[in-house]
Design a protein around this motif. Structure first.
Motif, PDB file in Angstrom:
ATOM      1  N   MET A  32       0.904  -1.147  -0.022  1.00 54.39           N
ATOM      2  CA  MET A  32       0.029   0.052   0.094  1.00 54.39           C
ATOM      3  C   MET A  32       1.045   1.280   0.152  1.00 54.39           C
ATOM      4  O   MET A  32       0.690   2.088  -0.898  1.00 54.39           O
ATOM      5  CB  MET A  32      -0.992   0.073   1.165  1.00 54.39           C
ATOM      6  N   SER A  33       1.606   1.427   0.854  1.00 57.33           N
ATOM      7  CA  SER A  33       2.250   2.698   1.144  1.00 57.33           C
ATOM      8  C   SER A  33       3.417   2.982  -0.082  1.00 57.33           C
ATOM      9  O   SER A  33       3.385   3.990  -0.597  1.00 57.33           O
ATOM     10  CB  SER A  33       3.085   2.830   2.493  1.00 57.33           C
ATOM     11  N   ALA A  34       4.133   1.646  -0.401  1.00 55.39           N
ATOM     12  CA  ALA A  34       5.089   1.998  -1.248  1.00 55.39           C
ATOM     13  C   ALA A  34       4.669   2.289  -2.794  1.00 55.39           C
ATOM     14  O   ALA A  34       4.999   3.022  -3.323  1.00 55.39           O
ATOM     15  CB  ALA A  34       6.056   0.645  -1.471  1.00 55.39           C
ATOM     16  N   LYS A  35       3.516   1.547  -2.943  1.00 52.88           N
ATOM     17  CA  LYS A  35       2.938   2.062  -4.443  1.00 52.88           C
ATOM     18  C   LYS A  35       2.217   3.242  -4.381  1.00 52.88           C
ATOM     19  O   LYS A  35       2.326   3.782  -5.522  1.00 52.88           O
ATOM     20  CB  LYS A  35       1.594   0.997  -4.594  1.00 52.88           C
ATOM     21  N   LEU A  36       1.648   3.707  -3.337  1.00 53.88           N
ATOM     22  CA  LEU A  36       1.120   5.090  -3.333  1.00 53.88           C
ATOM     23  C   LEU A  36       2.385   6.179  -3.557  1.00 53.88           C
ATOM     24  O   LEU A  36       2.196   7.179  -4.374  1.00 53.88           O
ATOM     25  CB  LEU A  36       0.645   5.440  -2.011  1.00 53.88           C
ATOM     26  N   ARG A  37       3.439   5.882  -2.945  1.00 55.55           N
ATOM     27  CA  ARG A  37       4.621   6.748  -2.772  1.00 55.55           C
ATOM     28  C   ARG A  37       5.148   6.506  -4.482  1.00 55.55           C
ATOM     29  O   ARG A  37       5.759   7.901  -5.053  1.00 55.55           O
ATOM     30  CB  ARG A  37       5.818   6.536  -2.094  1.00 55.55           C
ATOM     31  N   GLU A  38       5.175   5.369  -5.020  1.00 60.42           N
ATOM     32  CA  GLU A  38       5.889   5.336  -6.372  1.00 60.42           C
ATOM     33  C   GLU A  38       4.870   6.012  -7.345  1.00 60.42           C
ATOM     34  O   GLU A  38       5.410   6.438  -8.547  1.00 60.42           O
ATOM     35  CB  GLU A  38       5.892   3.950  -6.691  1.00 60.42           C
ATOM     36  N   THR A  39       3.465   5.879  -7.265  1.00 63.43           N
ATOM     37  CA  THR A  39       2.631   6.201  -8.312  1.00 63.43           C
ATOM     38  C   THR A  39       1.924   7.684  -8.149  1.00 63.43           C
ATOM     39  O   THR A  39       1.524   8.295  -9.240  1.00 63.43           O
ATOM     40  CB  THR A  39       1.492   5.020  -8.312  1.00 63.43           C
ATOM     41  N   GLN A  40       2.008   8.292  -6.843  1.00 57.83           N
ATOM     42  CA  GLN A  40       0.964   9.357  -6.575  1.00 57.83           C
ATOM     43  C   GLN A  40       1.881  10.397  -5.894  1.00 57.83           C
ATOM     44  O   GLN A  40       2.770  10.222  -5.015  1.00 57.83           O
ATOM     45  CB  GLN A  40      -0.055   8.902  -5.804  1.00 57.83           C
ATOM     46  N   GLU A  41       1.752  11.693  -6.486  1.00 60.14           N
ATOM     47  CA  GLU A  41       2.343  12.737  -5.675  1.00 60.14           C
ATOM     48  C   GLU A  41       1.384  14.010  -5.215  1.00 60.14           C
ATOM     49  O   GLU A  41       1.962  14.960  -4.997  1.00 60.14           O
ATOM     50  CB  GLU A  41       3.453  13.477  -6.983  1.00 60.14           C
ATOM     51  N   SER A  42       0.241  13.811  -5.340  1.00 57.06           N
ATOM     52  CA  SER A  42      -0.757  14.881  -4.671  1.00 57.06           C
ATOM     53  C   SER A  42      -0.745  14.943  -3.429  1.00 57.06           C
ATOM     54  O   SER A  42      -0.059  13.982  -2.538  1.00 57.06           O
ATOM     55  CB  SER A  42      -2.202  14.423  -5.408  1.00 57.06           C
ATOM     56  N   GLU A  43      -1.148  16.059  -2.826  1.00 57.98           N
ATOM     57  CA  GLU A  43      -1.504  16.104  -1.486  1.00 57.98           C
ATOM     58  C   GLU A  43      -2.270  15.169  -0.672  1.00 57.98           C
ATOM     59  O   GLU A  43      -1.934  14.830   0.243  1.00 57.98           O
ATOM     60  CB  GLU A  43      -2.120  17.718  -1.133  1.00 57.98           C
ATOM     61  N   SER A  44      -3.286  14.789  -1.526  1.00 58.06           N
ATOM     62  CA  SER A  44      -4.219  13.776  -0.850  1.00 58.06           C
ATOM     63  C   SER A  44      -3.493  12.404  -0.794  1.00 58.06           C
ATOM     64  O   SER A  44      -3.379  11.606   0.260  1.00 58.06           O
ATOM     65  CB  SER A  44      -5.296  13.520  -1.594  1.00 58.06           C
ATOM     66  N   ALA A  45      -2.641  12.078  -1.788  1.00 60.21           N
ATOM     67  CA  ALA A  45      -1.763  10.881  -1.561  1.00 60.21           C
ATOM     68  C   ALA A  45      -0.718  10.849  -0.601  1.00 60.21           C
ATOM     69  O   ALA A  45      -0.670   9.980   0.303  1.00 60.21           O
ATOM     70  CB  ALA A  45      -0.974  10.621  -3.039  1.00 60.21           C
ATOM     71  N   ARG A  46      -0.123  11.989  -0.385  1.00 56.17           N
ATOM     72  CA  ARG A  46       0.619  12.261   0.790  1.00 56.17           C
ATOM     73  C   ARG A  46       0.111  12.088   2.193  1.00 56.17           C
ATOM     74  O   ARG A  46       0.821  11.343   3.048  1.00 56.17           O
ATOM     75  CB  ARG A  46       1.402  13.700   0.685  1.00 56.17           C
TER      76      ARG A  46
END
Length: 595
Positions: free
Chosen positions: A44-58
């Protein structure tokens, strides 16, 4: 574990399997939380970091990190509860068995054990000088005296002043019951205090500060359950026996040692490298904390080194770093492998020498030599690992160099090598023993012990003041498998014998050249401080090329030539030759003529 004292009846009726089942249940909770943590971090966390850069993703990553901390907290605390319950079960088993035996003996003798633990015994008839004598029965109240303590019954010269033979038997049974109950209550109270400490407040917010509390909880469980954990370790077994023991443990039992009592297994030869590494990584911050609180000889230098090792463990290296041993005893201990020695086909274990201790210089300099060797060997065989073994106290200067350090270090080194042989996964691994400086004398001393150096196929000595033997074949691996590197400008490779050193001092007082005097007295140029010069023809080893380094006096080189054998930037010829030998490719080394 109610806080009230256990009675003998409660101890008798105690079902230890219920406590054991509870421990297993908490272990399952711990395992599930650990798995959920890994899924949260990886999937979960690793994939979000790799694919998303938005404020909501952070923001989502932040919430996932908090969730991961929660899982980690549950994983650790549940595991500690499981260990405590397992320890409680194991320790209570002993007094429970002692009580069971005492009650069985009472029943066999038709004695009655009362609620307060006293034992009633029947009347008896004995044969007296005037015929049969009848003796009244009675009651014995238990004490917690040990079997060899003074007996509580009144004595007359030569015998107990109690004619009923049942009296002594009843007293013994009552004492055993009392001792069992006292022991059980001590165990119960100790574990109750620890388990109560593990209670978490409702709605706990797991923060960095919380993990400080977790570390304290771990220390509490380790102290409480230490008897239980120590009891199973086969310290007197060979490394092969220890590996058999480790392989026979359940995964839960291994986790207990690695996470709760890492100091008990991290330095144990015969334990697989991955387990030793994890245990020592867990032990490292505990050791740092202990040194910070208690100090001791050389604590400042050791702390700096331990913090340096901790930093290096957090940095990626190729090959990866494995911490196979750490300790503060003596001048400090550190065993570091670059590459997994269990999965590598080629493994070298390098023993450092003069002036090596656990300090910053060791971390930033000596450890790098093993890393350079591992990198070099992998150029010729990717399945290679190189170890630096500071498992003994090397002399800190030439002035104090003696045979005692090598004699103490040799059996420790052989035990370590035996452990490597036991845990290596290859059918025909290739092991190289390396000794530098005084370490070459330690390796030579190890080779003279029964069976030689376990597993050693090749031996390399560099910067050697002698190995303690007169011929290469005496090292036990065959003359053709002993290799020596000796820089002409390395003062240690020219250390005179102790006799020559004394004569040289006398010669200097009379203004005579030492060489003239020593030659006149029959000293041979191939003799060094610890025996025959390994680079001499008389010794018979294969000498490989090295850079001679700066001259000690004219170029103000000091001991510079003594420390460059492993470092490609300073002596690429020597470093490459060492790498080839370690990789099992000694046929490609560049040889040099004997002295």
């Amino acid at each position: 574990m109610t806080g009230a004292a256990l009675t003998w009846q409660q101890l008798r009726d105690l079902d230890l399997s219920e406590i054991e089942d509870a421990g297993n249940g908490w272990n399952e909770v711990s395992a599930r939380a650990g798995s959920d943590r890994d899924d949260t971090d990886g999937a979960m966390s690793a994939k979000l970091r790799e694919t998303q850069e938005s404020e909501s993703a952070r923001a989502a990553v932040g919430r996932l990190e908090r969730l991961s901390r929660n899982f980690q907290y549950i994983h650790t605390e549940a595991g500690l509860i499981s260990t405590a319950l397992n320890g409680l079960t194991a320790e209570l088993a002993t007094p429970a068995k002692q009580l069971e035996q005492a009650l069985r003996d009472a029943a066999d003798l038709a004695f009655t054990v009362h609620q307060d633990g006293s034992v009633t015994y029947p009347a008896a008839t004995t044969e007296g000088p005037l015929g049969p004598e009848d003796h009244a029965g009675g009651s014995a109240r238990g004490t917690t005296r040990l079997p060899l303590d003074p007996h509580p019954l009144p004595l007359t010269p030569g015998r107990l002043a109690v004619p009923n033979p049942n009296t002594v038997k009843a007293q013994d049974i009552a004492d055993r019951i009392a001792r069992a109950v006292r022991s059980a209550n001590e165990i119960d109270a100790r574990y109750t205090r620890t388990l109560r400490r593990l209670e978490a407040a409702k709605g706990l917010d797991v923060t960095a500060a919380t993990f400080t509390d977790v570390a304290q909880d771990t220390a509490a469980v380790r102290d409480t359950a230490r008897r239980y954990l120590e009891r199973g370790i086969p310290e007197n077994e060979s490394p092969v026996g220890r590996k058999t023991w480790w392989d026979g443990l359940t995964e839960e039992q291994r986790r207990e040692y690695i996470e709760v009592a890492p100091d008990l297994v991290g330095y144990l030869d015969g334990i697989p490298a991955v387990a030793r590494d994890e245990a020592n990584r867990n032990y490292l911050p505990l050791l740092i904390d202990e040194l910070e609180r208690n100090g001791g000889d050389g604590a400042g230098a050791k702390l700096a080194a331990l913090r340096g090792i901790e930093q290096k463990l957090g940095e990626p290296t190729r090959p990866p770093m494995y911490l196979l041993g750490i300790g503060a005893e003596g001048n400090g201990r550190a065993i570091v492998s670059y590459g997994n020695p269990d999965t590598a086909r080629n493994v070298s274990a390098y023993v450092p020498g003069l002036s090596n201790r656990l300090d910053e210089e060791f971390v930033d300099g000596t450890m790098e030599r093993a890393l350079d060797t591992a990198k070099g060997a992998r150029k010729y065989d990717a399945s290679s690992a190189a170890i630096i073994w500071l498992g003994y106290d090397a002399p800190l200067s030439v002035d104090v160099a003696s045979e005692s350090s090598a004699r103490k270090g040799a059996p420790l080194y052989n035990s370590f090598m035996s452990g490597l042989v036991a845990t290596n996964e290859h059918k025909d691994p290739h092991f190289t023993a390396i000794g530098h400086s005084y370490g070459s004398f330690t390796v030579g001393t190890a080779s003279q012990r029964d069976g030689g150096i376990p597993g050693a196929d090749d031996i390399i000595v560099v910067g050697s003041p002698g190995t303690g033997v007169s011929r290469a074949e005496d090292l036990g691996v065959g003359k053709g498998h002993v290799f020596v590197g000796a820089a002409e400008n390395d003062p240690v490779t020219h250390l005179p014998t102790k006799q020559e050193a004394g004569v040289g001092a006398v010669a200097a007082n009379f203004g005579l050249p030492p060489a003239v005097v020593t030659k006149g007295l029959g000293f041979r140029s191939e003799d060094l401080y610890f025996g025959k010069d390994p680079a001499s023809e008389a010794f018979g080893a294969t000498r490989f090329q090295v850079d001679n380094g700066p001259r000690p006096v004219l170029d103000l080189g000091g001991f510079a030539a003594h420390g460059q054998y492993f470092t490609p930037e300073r002596d690429d010829i020597s470093a490459d030759n060492i790498a080839r030998i370690v990789a099992g490719k000694s046929e490609g080394i560049k040889e040099e003529a004997w002295r």
